[in-house]
Design a protein around this motif. Structure first.
Motif, PDB file in Angstrom:
ATOM      1  N   ARG A  82       0.859  -1.186   0.000  1.00 48.65           N
ATOM      2  CA  ARG A  82       0.000   0.000   0.000  1.00 48.65           C
ATOM      3  C   ARG A  82       0.896   1.237   0.000  1.00 48.65           C
ATOM      4  O   ARG A  82       1.564   1.521   1.004  1.00 48.65           O
ATOM      5  CB  ARG A  82      -0.889  -0.008   1.241  1.00 48.65           C
ATOM      6  CG  ARG A  82      -2.012   1.002   1.206  1.00 48.65           C
ATOM      7  CD  ARG A  82      -3.128   0.563   0.294  1.00 48.65           C
ATOM      8  NE  ARG A  82      -4.412   1.114   0.698  1.00 48.65           N
ATOM      9  CZ  ARG A  82      -5.579   0.698   0.256  1.00 48.65           C
ATOM     10  NH1 ARG A  82      -5.625  -0.304  -0.616  1.00 48.65           N
ATOM     11  NH2 ARG A  82      -6.698   1.243   0.653  1.00 48.65           N
ATOM     12  N   ALA A  83       0.933   1.929  -1.114  1.00 48.38           N
ATOM     13  CA  ALA A  83       1.787   3.109  -1.226  1.00 48.38           C
ATOM     14  C   ALA A  83       0.959   4.379  -1.098  1.00 48.38           C
ATOM     15  O   ALA A  83      -0.106   4.501  -1.700  1.00 48.38           O
ATOM     16  CB  ALA A  83       2.523   3.092  -2.557  1.00 48.38           C
ATOM     17  N   PHE A  84       1.455   5.326  -0.320  1.00 49.25           N
ATOM     18  CA  PHE A  84       0.845   6.638  -0.160  1.00 49.25           C
ATOM     19  C   PHE A  84       1.843   7.649  -0.719  1.00 49.25           C
ATOM     20  O   PHE A  84       2.824   7.981  -0.030  1.00 49.25           O
ATOM     21  CB  PHE A  84       0.534   6.913   1.307  1.00 49.25           C
ATOM     22  CG  PHE A  84      -0.418   5.916   1.918  1.00 49.25           C
ATOM     23  CD1 PHE A  84      -1.779   6.145   1.934  1.00 49.25           C
ATOM     24  CD2 PHE A  84       0.058   4.733   2.475  1.00 49.25           C
ATOM     25  CE1 PHE A  84      -2.653   5.224   2.487  1.00 49.25           C
ATOM     26  CE2 PHE A  84      -0.810   3.804   3.031  1.00 49.25           C
ATOM     27  CZ  PHE A  84      -2.174   4.054   3.037  1.00 49.25           C
ATOM     28  N   PRO A  85       1.651   8.075  -1.963  1.00 51.10           N
ATOM     29  CA  PRO A  85       2.646   8.922  -2.632  1.00 51.10           C
ATOM     30  C   PRO A  85       3.091  10.111  -1.778  1.00 51.10           C
ATOM     31  O   PRO A  85       2.273  10.826  -1.203  1.00 51.10           O
ATOM     32  CB  PRO A  85       1.906   9.398  -3.895  1.00 51.10           C
ATOM     33  CG  PRO A  85       0.935   8.289  -4.183  1.00 51.10           C
ATOM     34  CD  PRO A  85       0.473   7.822  -2.825  1.00 51.10           C
ATOM     35  N   GLY A  86       4.405  10.254  -1.690  1.00 52.53           N
ATOM     36  CA  GLY A  86       4.973  11.356  -0.934  1.00 52.53           C
ATOM     37  C   GLY A  86       4.990  11.153   0.562  1.00 52.53           C
ATOM     38  O   GLY A  86       5.511  11.992   1.301  1.00 52.53           O
ATOM     39  N   GLU A  87       4.415  10.042   1.041  1.00 51.89           N
ATOM     40  CA  GLU A  87       4.341   9.808   2.491  1.00 51.89           C
ATOM     41  C   GLU A  87       5.066   8.539   2.912  1.00 51.89           C
ATOM     42  O   GLU A  87       6.037   8.583   3.669  1.00 51.89           O
ATOM     43  CB  GLU A  87       2.881   9.732   2.932  1.00 51.89           C
ATOM     44  CG  GLU A  87       2.082  11.008   2.710  1.00 51.89           C
ATOM     45  CD  GLU A  87       0.661  10.873   3.196  1.00 51.89           C
ATOM     46  OE1 GLU A  87       0.457  10.596   4.393  1.00 51.89           O
ATOM     47  OE2 GLU A  87      -0.270  11.014   2.370  1.00 51.89           O
ATOM     48  N   GLY A  88       4.561   7.392   2.463  1.00 51.66           N
ATOM     49  CA  GLY A  88       5.172   6.149   2.910  1.00 51.66           C
ATOM     50  C   GLY A  88       4.510   4.928   2.319  1.00 51.66           C
ATOM     51  O   GLY A  88       3.627   5.021   1.465  1.00 51.66           O
ATOM     52  N   ILE A  89       4.938   3.779   2.806  1.00 53.33           N
ATOM     53  CA  ILE A  89       4.465   2.487   2.309  1.00 53.33           C
ATOM     54  C   ILE A  89       4.075   1.623   3.493  1.00 53.33           C
ATOM     55  O   ILE A  89       4.833   1.491   4.457  1.00 53.33           O
ATOM     56  CB  ILE A  89       5.563   1.783   1.490  1.00 53.33           C
ATOM     57  CG1 ILE A  89       5.806   2.534   0.180  1.00 53.33           C
ATOM     58  CG2 ILE A  89       5.192   0.333   1.199  1.00 53.33           C
ATOM     59  CD1 ILE A  89       6.998   2.012  -0.608  1.00 53.33           C
TER      60      ILE A  89
END
Length: 361
Positions: A326-333
């Motif tokens: 689950r990737a959250f662009p600009g935040e984390g994985i």
């Protein structure tokens, strides 16, 4: 075709399910994007569901009295304290619909469970997100200070999804005491079974002391019933009565009810699987740290890489190795803990990531 619809719906995002992985270069694919239990249901649970199949032409018992009684007994509360739903997310929706009017505020930390702002907006209330603290946990002081007369419900996710951070009992109790008693404080404990922190806040303890506290539990994670959709709230009878009024009729299927009952009777067996997952979580966490990746401590069945601007490159690397995360662009994985084979693959990717991203780490 001009179909009438609610104003603003075109700007309303849909909930995004965890991505299904694809095989890559002959590698077996593993889905680590939805925090699912990687192990199949226990045989006794499968047998209970199988027995119930012959009557699926009939509506389920809407009150689910047997399951309600079993859950109440499990937590030493009364059946009047239990509200059921199709997963804890549906019970969270019930709470919002029952406790708010259009324009009221529903507070939660952010980033936290992705469904919170969607459920709030769908109910006609207004999301009130409060940024996380630097350690990835709830900034309870900022949340308490942000309460207004329009704040009606506060969700506190413990452990927090997706960061895995845990709140202490002392911190949560101080927060509850600082919040007006007419505000419902929901302790969302979807990952409670994996939480081994000694000083963690315990929802049922807070519920016994504070009548405005509600506790959310699910059968989707530790019990491995994600596909059947079953969750519940422990709350004051007045709130439970309201939740039952706004619940979807027959929302908890007969199969889910029987699976829930069988799972409660097999908690000793399930505890062994939880121990295995917690052990694997520790192994993966230690290896990711050793590889130099920015992983946070976690008390859930997932780990959070605080990868920031490197998120896209890291996510691509996982996908190239047949792992969906689950990737959250600009935040984390967020990476769900899988079985040992899947976790070994995570560690192989971590070693590749160290070499690939060395200039950025």
């Amino acid at each position: 075709m001009n179909i009438p619809h609610r104003a603003g719906l075109e700007n309303f995002p849909s909930y995004r399910q965890g991505k299904t992985p694809a095989d890559a270069d002959g590698l077996k694919a593993f889905k680590l994007s939805s925090n699912e239990n990687p192990y199949p249901p226990l045989p006794s649970v499968v047998q209970a569901v199988t027995r119930a199949l012959s009557s699926i032409n009939l509506y389920p018992e809407m009150a689910a009295e047997e399951l309600t009684d079993a859950i109440a007994s499990r937590w030493a509360v009364t059946p009047e304290n239990i509200a059921l739903g199709a997963g804890s997310v549906e019970v969270a929706s019930q709470i919002i619909h029952a406790a708010t009017n259009p324009g009221d505020l529903v507070m939660f930390a952010w980033r936290s469970f992705e469904a919170y702002p969607l459920l709030v907006t769908a109910a006609g209330a207004t999301p009130q997100p409060i940024p996380l603290a630097p350690d990835g946990g709830h900034d309870l002081a900022a949340m308490a200070a942000a309460v207004t007369p329009k704040t009606r419900v506060i969700f506190v996710c413990n452990p927090n999804n997706p960061t895995g951070n845990v709140l202490s009992a002392a911190a949560v109790e101080s927060f509850i005491q600082a919040v007006p008693s007419n505000v419902v404080v929901v302790l969302d404990e979807a990952y409670v079974h994996f939480n081994y922190a000694e000083d963690t806040a315990v929802g049922i303890d807070m519920f016994r002391k504070y009548p405005n506290v509600a506790v959310l539990h699910t059968f989707s994670k530790a019990y491995g019933l994600a596909g059947l959709r079953l969750g519940y709230a422990i709350a004051a009878p007045e709130l439970v009565t309201a939740l039952r009024k706004v619940a979807v009729p027959f929302g908890v299927t007969a199969l889910a009810q029987q699976a829930g009952l069988a799972s409660l009777q097999a908690e000793d067996e399930l505890a062994q699987r939880i121990e295995t997952l917690v052990s694997e979580r520790g192994r993966v966490h230690a290896a990711l740290l050793a590889a130099g990746l920015p992983v946070l401590p976690s008390e859930a069945n997932f780990l959070w890489l605080e990868s920031g601007e490197r998120t896209g490159a890291l996510a691509d690397l996982f996908e190239q190795n047949a792992l969906s995360i689950r990737a959250f662009p600009g935040e984390g994985i967020r990476i769900s803990v899988g079985d040992p084979e899947a976790n070994d693959r995570i560690l192989a990717v971590a070693r590749q990531a160290t070499a690939l991203l060395a200039p950025l780490l």
